[in-house]
Design an enzyme around this catalytic site. Sequence first.
Site, PDB file in Angstrom:
ATOM      1  N   SER A 102     -39.607  25.142  -6.168  1.00  6.18           N
ATOM      2  CA  SER A 102     -38.707  25.648  -5.129  1.00  6.18           C
ATOM      3  C   SER A 102     -39.454  26.008  -3.840  1.00  6.18           C
ATOM      4  CB  SER A 102     -37.916  26.855  -5.641  1.00  6.18           C
ATOM      5  OG  SER A 102     -37.017  26.449  -6.643  1.00  6.18           O
ATOM      6  N   LYS A 117     -32.765  36.124 -15.001  1.00 10.88           N
ATOM      7  CA  LYS A 117     -31.429  35.833 -14.457  1.00 10.88           C
ATOM      8  C   LYS A 117     -30.352  36.840 -14.879  1.00 10.88           C
ATOM      9  CE  LYS A 117     -31.816  30.870 -13.673  1.00 10.88           C
ATOM     10  NZ  LYS A 117     -31.166  29.582 -13.850  1.00 10.88           N
ATOM     11  N   ASP A 164     -26.222  27.298  -9.968  1.00 10.95           N
ATOM     12  CA  ASP A 164     -26.640  26.241 -10.920  1.00 10.95           C
ATOM     13  C   ASP A 164     -25.495  25.274 -11.228  1.00 10.95           C
ATOM     14  OD1 ASP A 164     -29.305  26.982 -11.226  1.00 10.95           O
ATOM     15  OD2 ASP A 164     -28.848  28.406 -12.814  1.00 10.95           O
ATOM     16  N   ALA A 187     -27.189  22.950 -26.343  1.00  7.95           N
ATOM     17  CA  ALA A 187     -26.286  24.115 -26.331  1.00  7.95           C
ATOM     18  C   ALA A 187     -27.039  25.383 -25.943  1.00  7.95           C
ATOM     19  CB  ALA A 187     -25.620  24.271 -27.694  1.00  7.95           C
ATOM     20  N   GLY A 188     -28.071  25.230 -25.115  1.00 11.64           N
ATOM     21  CA  GLY A 188     -28.830  26.392 -24.655  1.00 11.64           C
ATOM     22  C   GLY A 188     -28.263  26.925 -23.345  1.00 11.64           C
ATOM     23  N   ALA A 218     -28.837  26.128 -20.139  1.00 12.80           N
ATOM     24  CA  ALA A 218     -28.410  25.125 -19.152  1.00 12.80           C
ATOM     25  C   ALA A 218     -27.071  24.515 -19.560  1.00 12.80           C
ATOM     26  CB  ALA A 218     -29.470  24.040 -19.017  1.00 12.80           C
ATOM     27  N   THR A 231     -28.754  22.569 -33.615  1.00 13.25           N
ATOM     28  CA  THR A 231     -28.167  23.713 -34.319  1.00 13.25           C
ATOM     29  C   THR A 231     -26.676  23.718 -34.011  1.00 13.25           C
ATOM     30  OG1 THR A 231     -30.242  24.859 -33.843  1.00 13.25           O
ATOM     31  CG2 THR A 231     -28.410  26.217 -34.672  1.00 13.25           C
ATOM     32  N   VAL A 232     -25.864  23.240 -34.958  1.00  8.61           N
ATOM     33  CA  VAL A 232     -24.441  23.000 -34.667  1.00  8.61           C
ATOM     34  C   VAL A 232     -23.709  24.306 -34.325  1.00  8.61           C
ATOM     35  CG1 VAL A 232     -22.292  22.005 -35.549  1.00  8.61           C
ATOM     36  CG2 VAL A 232     -24.457  20.943 -36.083  1.00  8.61           C
ATOM     37  N   TYR A 259     -36.245  17.432 -15.369  1.00  9.31           N
ATOM     38  CA  TYR A 259     -36.756  16.863 -14.111  1.00  9.31           C
ATOM     39  C   TYR A 259     -38.268  16.660 -14.132  1.00  9.31           C
ATOM     40  CZ  TYR A 259     -37.595  21.794 -13.071  1.00  9.31           C
ATOM     41  OH  TYR A 259     -37.995  23.094 -13.138  1.00  9.31           O
TER      42      TYR A 259
HETATM   43  P1  NAP Z   1     -32.885  26.346 -23.935  1.00 12.40           P
HETATM   44  O1  NAP Z   1     -31.888  27.412 -23.660  1.00 12.40           O
HETATM   45  O2  NAP Z   1     -34.173  26.692 -24.589  1.00 12.40           O
HETATM   46  O3  NAP Z   1     -32.145  25.203 -24.835  1.00 12.40           O
HETATM   47  C1  NAP Z   1     -32.906  24.146 -25.376  1.00 12.40           C
HETATM   48  C2  NAP Z   1     -31.976  23.094 -25.972  1.00 12.40           C
HETATM   49  O4  NAP Z   1     -32.774  21.989 -26.412  1.00 12.40           O
HETATM   50  C3  NAP Z   1     -31.191  23.580 -27.195  1.00 12.40           C
HETATM   51  O5  NAP Z   1     -29.970  22.901 -27.255  1.00 12.40           O
HETATM   52  C4  NAP Z   1     -32.123  23.145 -28.347  1.00 12.40           C
HETATM   53  O6  NAP Z   1     -31.453  22.952 -29.569  1.00 12.40           O
HETATM   54  C5  NAP Z   1     -32.579  21.804 -27.823  1.00 12.40           C
HETATM   55  N1  NAP Z   1     -33.845  21.368 -28.419  1.00 12.40           N
HETATM   56  C6  NAP Z   1     -35.069  21.925 -28.266  1.00 12.40           C
HETATM   57  N2  NAP Z   1     -35.992  21.217 -28.951  1.00 12.40           N
HETATM   58  C7  NAP Z   1     -35.330  20.204 -29.575  1.00 12.40           C
HETATM   59  C8  NAP Z   1     -35.736  19.136 -30.424  1.00 12.40           C
HETATM   60  N3  NAP Z   1     -37.015  18.978 -30.786  1.00 12.40           N
HETATM   61  N4  NAP Z   1     -34.794  18.275 -30.853  1.00 12.40           N
HETATM   62  C9  NAP Z   1     -33.502  18.425 -30.488  1.00 12.40           C
HETATM   63  N5  NAP Z   1     -33.055  19.412 -29.691  1.00 12.40           N
HETATM   64  C10 NAP Z   1     -33.965  20.287 -29.230  1.00 12.40           C
HETATM   65  O7  NAP Z   1     -33.281  25.578 -22.603  1.00 12.40           O
HETATM   66  P2  NAP Z   1     -32.401  25.420 -21.256  1.00 12.40           P
HETATM   67  O8  NAP Z   1     -32.744  26.526 -20.331  1.00 12.40           O
HETATM   68  O9  NAP Z   1     -30.998  25.213 -21.655  1.00 12.40           O
HETATM   69  O10 NAP Z   1     -33.036  24.084 -20.633  1.00 12.40           O
HETATM   70  C11 NAP Z   1     -32.830  22.814 -21.228  1.00 12.40           C
HETATM   71  C12 NAP Z   1     -33.434  21.737 -20.344  1.00 12.40           C
HETATM   72  O11 NAP Z   1     -32.734  21.683 -19.105  1.00 12.40           O
HETATM   73  C13 NAP Z   1     -34.895  21.967 -19.976  1.00 12.40           C
HETATM   74  O12 NAP Z   1     -35.588  20.727 -20.010  1.00 12.40           O
HETATM   75  C14 NAP Z   1     -34.853  22.494 -18.569  1.00 12.40           C
HETATM   76  O13 NAP Z   1     -36.007  22.169 -17.804  1.00 12.40           O
HETATM   77  C15 NAP Z   1     -33.646  21.741 -18.020  1.00 12.40           C
HETATM   78  N6  NAP Z   1     -32.995  22.443 -16.899  1.00 12.40           N
HETATM   79  C16 NAP Z   1     -32.917  21.792 -15.705  1.00 12.40           C
HETATM   80  C17 NAP Z   1     -32.308  22.401 -14.640  1.00 12.40           C
HETATM   81  C18 NAP Z   1     -32.222  21.657 -13.347  1.00 12.40           C
HETATM   82  O14 NAP Z   1     -31.964  22.278 -12.305  1.00 12.40           O
HETATM   83  N7  NAP Z   1     -32.392  20.369 -13.356  1.00 12.40           N
HETATM   84  C19 NAP Z   1     -31.779  23.684 -14.758  1.00 12.40           C
HETATM   85  C20 NAP Z   1     -31.865  24.326 -16.003  1.00 12.40           C
HETATM   86  C21 NAP Z   1     -32.487  23.688 -17.061  1.00 12.40           C
HETATM   87  P3  NAP Z   1     -31.308  24.183 -30.624  1.00 12.40           P
HETATM   88  O15 NAP Z   1     -30.143  24.989 -30.127  1.00 12.40           O
HETATM   89  O16 NAP Z   1     -31.059  23.499 -31.917  1.00 12.40           O
HETATM   90  O17 NAP Z   1     -32.598  24.944 -30.583  1.00 12.40           O
END
Ligand code: NAP
Length: 285
Positions: free
Chosen positions: A17, A66, A102, A128-129, A131, A153-154, A226
């Site tokens: 940023s 956040k 976002d 399902a995290g 983002a 994780t369903v 990204y």
């Molecule tokens: P998060 O809350 O940690 O969620 C991670 C997600 O990935 C969960 O659904 C998790 O599944 C899944 N996961 C992790 N390891 C896995 C594996 N080995 N196999 C299958 N699924 C897996 O992360 P987040 O903050 O949501 O971010 C997710 C991604 O989005 C990141 O790469 C981040 O950089 C990107 N992002 C981009 C932007 C942007 O502006 N472009 C903004 C935010 C985030 P489980 O629930 O089963 O653990």
Amino acid sequence: MTNKLGIIGFPIGHSISPVFQQAALDHCGIDATYEAWEVAPDHIQTFIQGLREPDVLGINVTVPHKEAVIPFLDEVDDWATEAGAVNTIVNRNGKLTGHNTDGYGFLQGLKQTARFEPKGRRVLLLGAGGAARGVVLALAREEVQELVIANRTVARAEALVRLAQARGVASQAISLDWNVLGMVAVNADLIVNCTTIGMAHGPDATGTPLLQQQIPPTTIVYDLVYNPLETPLLREAARAGGGVLGGIQMLVHQGAASFKMWTGQPAPVAVMLEAATQEMKARSH
Ligand code: NAP
């Protein structure tokens, strides 16, 4: 007086940023600096209090702060209240307001770059995290027709399904199973990857949740990852022949919305995108 802007996180070294926000400020001739500040969780309250100074325009907020900043703000807008998270703080004469750009940034990437209107469309969401939650809320606002949420994780996907259903969107949860995914992907107008699969230094950096033959040529694939700019999933999608969008689009558009709030000026999105892209390329070497 040179005004101050910046981003707080813990850690913060990964954030690009400062690069694309400073490029935007310089391009517009605005006398302000945008810095990265690493703020430990136990210093948040003191740090936020300092933002009321007259030379501070505002800040961006990233992981893990956040949610933690919310109690120290004077007002929080609808998007941030719904998301339960703030990514932008604006200082107006000592009054601090919290916003979340976002979801808006995600939608702007889709609408402006891919010319895709989500209303009435069928979406397959992977992950399902945090983002994914923001994306579900944004797509529900746009009144998508159907949202299938796939996650390793369903139970976490089921929680997001309830969120979508409460907003009137037909939704179902499935596992992140190769075969099941393929069957759903056939009917999707849009596939969004919100998992960390394909993310550099992540748990599955070289992986892709879908292969070329599972992606219809008419489907848009939006990967929130990204780093790298071109993920394994985007390579598969490009080979399938449909539209592709990288996470840099969302990143830049959320930043552009913050820029407009702080400065009152439209953001130079193309300048920001170019600076962000060059920085990611430089960092990958
Ligand atoms: P998060 O809350 O940690 O969620 C991670 C997600 O990935 C969960 O659904 C998790 O599944 C899944 N996961 C992790 N390891 C896995 C594996 N080995 N196999 C299958 N699924 C897996 O992360 P987040 O903050 O949501 O971010 C997710 C991604 O989005 C990141 O790469 C981040 O950089 C990107 N992002 C981009 C932007 C942007 O502006 N472009 C903004 C935010 C985030 P489980 O629930 O089963 O653990």
